[in-house]
Design an enzyme around this catalytic site. Structure first.
Site, short mmCIF file in Angstrom:
data_model
loop_
_atom_site.label_atom_id
_atom_site.label_comp_id
_atom_site.label_asym_id
_atom_site.label_seq_id
_atom_site.Cartn_x
_atom_site.Cartn_y
_atom_site.Cartn_z
N SER A 26 -4.23 -8.83 37.48
CA SER A 26 -3.62 -8.15 38.63
C SER A 26 -2.27 -7.58 38.21
CB SER A 26 -3.48 -9.13 39.80
OG SER A 26 -3.15 -8.46 40.99
N ASN A 27 -1.39 -7.30 39.16
CA ASN A 27 -0.05 -6.81 38.83
C ASN A 27 0.93 -7.28 39.89
OD1 ASN A 27 0.23 -4.66 40.98
ND2 ASN A 27 -1.65 -4.00 39.97
N ALA A 28 2.19 -6.89 39.75
CA ALA A 28 3.28 -7.48 40.55
C ALA A 28 3.52 -6.78 41.89
CB ALA A 28 4.57 -7.47 39.73
N SER A 29 2.62 -5.89 42.31
CA SER A 29 2.86 -5.20 43.60
C SER A 29 2.87 -6.21 44.74
CB SER A 29 1.77 -4.15 43.84
OG SER A 29 1.88 -3.64 45.15
N ALA A 95 -1.31 -0.36 44.06
CA ALA A 95 -1.31 -0.43 42.60
C ALA A 95 -2.64 -1.04 42.16
CB ALA A 95 -0.13 -1.28 42.12
#
Ligand code: PMT
Length: 225
Positions: A26-29, A95
């Site tokens: 995943s990512n930090a959004s 994102a």
């Protein structure tokens, strides 16, 4: 002008791509930029829909607009396409993960000696799919806003995405700047329009940035008549 469109669709937050039952890419959004856009859009048009990946429950609490919760990039694509209609606005602040593991293990992958290699394949590009969908359905008045989260050569990448994804407008987010981008309450943006105009938005709250973006969309729609 935004009060006159059929619908404003906003996406926000990350997506998750699982590779075993307990682990994902995943990512930090945080979803804060998406929520700021949905909040401000709802003030202008009550037919606002917020499609979001996994984000904190407290951020979603008490919202009066329609919310659609999704997990993977594939889910996001399907949710966006099912909301799309002509004479509406799509704002893609989400994102989405660009890659997903080729194999999703049904059981927890056990730790062994040596390295763990996860082979990934590309997820669908949602905005490119939207461009094809728009063409195939003959939507003349669907206004599409993309975002570009960049760390280097920012303007070139953003302008490239504007063209490749056939966008009406792109909001460049230089996420290497402090006070901008992922999981903070402020943002710094540069907007590029299809007609080649450029507008710099200096650091301010995500709600103020959202208002500026929506105002620009409204101006662009007015120019189209
Ligand atoms: O959520 P916050 O913590 O508030 O952070 C806000 C933000 C940094 C996430 C937001 O401002 C932002 O920049 N969102 C776009 C993030 C992103 O995916 O950028 P990108 O340059 O990788 O993608 C370009 C555009 O294509 C984006 O509109 C994206 O939504 C879209 N995309 C990306 C991948 C994919 N498979 N399909 C897409 O359509």
């Amino acid at each position: 002008m935004l009060s006159k469109v059929n619908k404003i669709i906003v996406t926000g937050g990350p997506t998750r791509e699982w590779f075993d039952p307990i682990r994902y890419i995943s990512n930090a959004s945080s979803g804060k930029m998406g929520i700021a856009l949905a909040d401000e859009a709802f003030k202008l048009n009550t037919s606002t829909v917020f499609i979001h990946g996994p984000i904190s429950e407290h951020l979603l609490h008490g919202k009066a607009y329609k919310m659609v919760s999704i997990e993977s990039t594939e889910d996001l694509l399907n949710a966006v396409l099912s909301e799309l209609e002509d004479n509406s606005v799509l704002i893609m602040a989400a994102a989405p993960a660009d890659y997903t593991p080729v194999n999703k293990s049904a059981q927890k992958i056990k730790k062994t000696e040596g390295e763990l290699v996860i082979t990934m394949k590309k997820t669908p590009d949602i905005l490119k799919n939207v461009a094809q969908y728009k063409k195939s359905r003959g939507f003349k008045n669907l206004f599409v806003v993309g975002f570009a989260a960049e760390t280097n050569d920012t303007e070139n990448y953003a302008k490239g995405k504007l063209q490749q994804k056939d966008l009406d407008m792109i909001c460049l987010n230089d996420v290497s700047q402090s006070g901008a981008g992922f999981n903070v309450d402020t943002n710094i943006m540069t907007i590029f329009t299809r007609s080649g105009e450029k507008f710099d938005l200096p650091i301010k709250s995500k709600n103020e940035i959202a208002r500026d973006i929506l105002e620009r969309v409204s101006i662009e729609l007015t120019k189209r008549g």
